[in-house]
Design an enzyme around this catalytic site. Structure first.
Site, PDB file in Angstrom:
ATOM      1  N   LYS A  69     -10.758 -20.900  20.354  1.00 24.11           N
ATOM      2  CA  LYS A  69      -9.902 -20.531  21.486  1.00 24.11           C
ATOM      3  C   LYS A  69     -10.753 -20.374  22.733  1.00 24.11           C
ATOM      4  O   LYS A  69     -11.844 -19.802  22.674  1.00 24.11           O
ATOM      5  CB  LYS A  69      -9.233 -19.185  21.151  1.00 24.11           C
ATOM      6  CG  LYS A  69      -8.229 -18.718  22.166  1.00 24.11           C
ATOM      7  CD  LYS A  69      -6.845 -19.248  21.892  1.00 24.11           C
ATOM      8  CE  LYS A  69      -5.871 -19.030  23.026  1.00 24.11           C
ATOM      9  NZ  LYS A  69      -6.020 -20.000  24.131  1.00 24.11           N
ATOM     10  N   LYS A  93     -16.192 -12.543  22.172  1.00 26.85           N
ATOM     11  CA  LYS A  93     -15.043 -11.844  22.769  1.00 26.85           C
ATOM     12  C   LYS A  93     -13.868 -11.730  21.794  1.00 26.85           C
ATOM     13  O   LYS A  93     -13.301 -10.659  21.616  1.00 26.85           O
ATOM     14  CB  LYS A  93     -14.607 -12.644  24.006  1.00 26.85           C
ATOM     15  CG  LYS A  93     -13.606 -11.959  24.891  1.00 26.85           C
ATOM     16  CD  LYS A  93     -13.075 -12.907  25.978  1.00 26.85           C
ATOM     17  CE  LYS A  93     -14.167 -13.513  26.828  1.00 26.85           C
ATOM     18  NZ  LYS A  93     -13.639 -14.337  27.935  1.00 26.85           N
ATOM     19  N   LYS A 105     -14.716 -23.528  24.604  1.00 36.01           N
ATOM     20  CA  LYS A 105     -14.541 -23.616  26.062  1.00 36.01           C
ATOM     21  C   LYS A 105     -14.562 -25.076  26.458  1.00 36.01           C
ATOM     22  O   LYS A 105     -15.173 -25.908  25.781  1.00 36.01           O
ATOM     23  CB  LYS A 105     -15.685 -22.888  26.778  1.00 36.01           C
ATOM     24  CG  LYS A 105     -15.346 -22.478  28.190  1.00 36.01           C
ATOM     25  CD  LYS A 105     -14.391 -21.297  28.174  1.00 36.01           C
ATOM     26  CE  LYS A 105     -14.327 -20.563  29.464  1.00 36.01           C
ATOM     27  NZ  LYS A 105     -13.913 -19.178  29.263  1.00 36.01           N
ATOM     28  N   THR A 189      -5.779 -10.667  32.226  1.00 32.69           N
ATOM     29  CA  THR A 189      -7.225 -10.478  32.316  1.00 32.69           C
ATOM     30  C   THR A 189      -7.532  -9.263  33.189  1.00 32.69           C
ATOM     31  O   THR A 189      -8.319  -8.384  32.817  1.00 32.69           O
ATOM     32  CB  THR A 189      -7.911 -11.740  32.881  1.00 32.69           C
ATOM     33  OG1 THR A 189      -7.494 -12.852  32.078  1.00 32.69           O
ATOM     34  CG2 THR A 189      -9.416 -11.635  32.854  1.00 32.69           C
ATOM     35  N   ASN A 220      -7.492 -14.809  40.076  1.00 38.81           N
ATOM     36  CA  ASN A 220      -6.500 -14.111  39.257  1.00 38.81           C
ATOM     37  C   ASN A 220      -7.021 -12.778  38.707  1.00 38.81           C
ATOM     38  O   ASN A 220      -6.359 -11.743  38.834  1.00 38.81           O
ATOM     39  CB  ASN A 220      -6.067 -15.074  38.137  1.00 38.81           C
ATOM     40  CG  ASN A 220      -5.008 -14.483  37.267  1.00 38.81           C
ATOM     41  OD1 ASN A 220      -5.314 -13.753  36.328  1.00 38.81           O
ATOM     42  ND2 ASN A 220      -3.760 -14.746  37.576  1.00 38.81           N
ATOM     43  N   SER A 357      -3.110 -14.391  25.370  1.00 33.98           N
ATOM     44  CA  SER A 357      -3.017 -15.773  24.884  1.00 33.98           C
ATOM     45  C   SER A 357      -2.682 -15.774  23.389  1.00 33.98           C
ATOM     46  O   SER A 357      -1.874 -16.579  22.915  1.00 33.98           O
ATOM     47  CB  SER A 357      -4.345 -16.502  25.065  1.00 33.98           C
ATOM     48  OG  SER A 357      -4.430 -17.084  26.338  1.00 33.98           O
TER      49      SER A 357
HETATM   50  N1  GLU Z   1     -10.432 -18.297  30.149  1.00 38.50           N
HETATM   51  C1  GLU Z   1     -10.134 -16.981  29.669  1.00 38.50           C
HETATM   52  C2  GLU Z   1     -11.382 -16.310  29.138  1.00 38.50           C
HETATM   53  O1  GLU Z   1     -12.484 -16.645  29.522  1.00 38.50           O
HETATM   54  C3  GLU Z   1      -8.962 -16.978  28.698  1.00 38.50           C
HETATM   55  C4  GLU Z   1      -9.162 -17.742  27.434  1.00 38.50           C
HETATM   56  C5  GLU Z   1      -7.900 -17.870  26.580  1.00 38.50           C
HETATM   57  O2  GLU Z   1      -6.888 -17.298  26.941  1.00 38.50           O
HETATM   58  O3  GLU Z   1      -7.987 -18.559  25.572  1.00 38.50           O
HETATM   59  O4  GLU Z   1     -11.322 -15.393  28.396  1.00 38.50           O
END
Ligand code: GLU
Length: 429
Positions: A69, A93, A105, A189, A220, A357
């Site tokens: 993810k 995370k 990513k 976030t 955001n 998410s």
């Molecule tokens: N891009 C966000 C992060 O760095 C969200 C990632 C997601 O929702 O999968 O955590």
């Protein structure tokens, strides 16, 4: 001396913190190697008829805890090294907040501000064509990141569905609500970071209305955390965007600043276009000056690597809440720690986004739509639990919050890897 890459820096930190978590060598070794990395050139027909090629990446770092993810960023500095570092941080995370996900990513090396809306749609769809076999609802689930948004996620989902000739809202999160997105994903976030900040303030016995905050970045994450903190009485005395920063001892009204920014596209413009400029006393400062302001809480909410061993010595904030991924380089950790600054690390502070998410993915898979109250109360529960697990471990073990967050995460990942057998298991049978 040659400068260390972002991924090298992330690996050094991982190795150093893993040594505190009492892990089997095989587990550490597994986490030093990204599982899959795909680079694709995306050909794009531009509006003027020409064709341009954009480099695009997706890294699935580790899937011990579940499908991978992580977001997709569109930014001119995106490269393979950065994507690997970001996917490693996603792995940690997701484990810190206890989600059944590994880390990934993706990104495209592009300045999306230079694309027309139609070029942006074609690029988003091209990304999914390039990675159509690499992503999937049970495999790897993308989401928004720097300079990508809900609309882009919607285009990406539509492209995936047309390639696979199926309905698959669970292939991507952060979608528009109408296309299966979740209520509460847009500010998740910032809200997650806000919840962590409130917990920290409680632990420190600080008074909300005395707190002065500087926020680097007004995207955001930065906007929502600033808005929510202002609502409970904190003063947001400085805020910046990529063009520059502004400072006001009396604090800014975040809502009106945001509204103005939507029109003028830069916060410096907002304060100097004869409207608010005349009402609020402020001074223009640089992003670098913002980082070294004498405030209670500094919130880096822009890009990675902004606090280095060179400028860490200038930091005066009592606490740092990392909304950006990787804003403090590993090389700066010791300096920050020796100054007694509390750092709520990115892998905890910005985990609200991926947590909602996850809620979105669960809703899509179960054909449900949760109310905003349900999303926000479950986010609160998860963030506060994760914060307190990390806080307790840091207190009992004498660790920094970052060390404690990594230890919590690595132990969870380690249990899964060990269940499949390590050297110790095979040699003693
Ligand atoms: N891009 C966000 C992060 O760095 C969200 C990632 C997601 O929702 O999968 O955590």
């Amino acid at each position: 001396m040659t400068q260390q890459s972002t991924f090298e820096d992330a690996l050094f930190r991982l190795k150093s913190l893993a040594s505190l978590a009492d892990l089997k060598p095989e587990v550490i070794e597994a986490l030093l190697h990204p599982k899959q990395m795909l680079e694709v050139s995306l050909p794009l027909r531009m509006d003027d008829g020409s064709k341009k090629y954009f480099s695009a990446y997706r890294c699935r770092y580790n899937n011990a805890l579940g499908p991978t993810k992580g977001g997709i960023r569109f930014h001119p500095n995106v490269n393979q090294d950065e994507v690997k570092a970001l996917s490693l941080w996603m792995t940690i995370k997701c484990a810190v907040v206890g989600l059944p996900f590994g880390g990934a990513k993706g990104g495209v090396t592009v300045n999306p501000k230079q694309l027309s809306p139609m070029e942006l749609e074609r690029l988003s769809r091209a990304y999914v064509r390039g990675f159509a076999d690499f992503i999937g609802p049970h495999l790897d689930i993308p989401a928004p990141d720097v300079y990508t948004n809900a609309r882009i996620m919607g285009w990406m989902m539509a492209e995936y569905e047309s390639i696979h000739r199926t309905h698959a809202p669970d292939v991507i999160t952060g979608k528009p609500i109408e296309l299966g997105g979740s209520l509460g994903r847009d500010d998740a976030t910032g809200r997650g970071a806000y919840l962590c900040t409130l917990e920290l303030i409680k632990k420190m016995n600080w008074t909300l209305t005395d707190i002065r905050v500087a926020v680097q970045g007004f995207g955001n994450g930065g906007y929502h955390v600033a808005r929510l903190l202002q609502q409970v009485g904190c003063k947001i005395v400085a805020i910046s965007d990529s063009q520059g920063a502004i400072y006001s001892e009396n604090g800014f009204d975040i809502e009106s600043l945001w509204e103005e920014k939507q029109q003028s596209k830069q916060i410096k413009g907002v304060y100097c276009n004869d409207s608010i400029c005349e009402i609020i006393e402020h001074s223009a400062i640089t992003n670098e000056q913002l980082l070294s302001l004498d405030v209670d809480i500094l919130i880096p909410a822009a890009l990675e690597g902004v606090i280095t061993k060179h400028n860490a010595v200038n930091i005066k904030a009592k606490a740092i809440v990392e909304i950006a991924n990787g804003p403090i380089l590993f090389e700066a950790d010791d300096i920050i720690n020796s100054k007694g600054i509390h750092v709520v690390p990115d892998v905890l502070a910005n985990a609200g986004g991926v947590t909602v998410s996850y809620f979105e993915w669960v809703q899509n898979r179960g054909g449900q739509s949760w109310s905003l109250e349900q999303v926000q109360s479950q986010l609160k529960e998860k963030m506060i639990a994760a914060f307190n697990d990390v806080w307790t471990l840091s207190e009992t073990g004498g660790h920094t919050l970052r060390e404690a967050a990594y230890i919590c995460a690595l132990r969870k990942i380690s249990r899964v890897i060990e269940a499949q057998g390590t050297r110790q298991y095979f040699l003693t049978r």
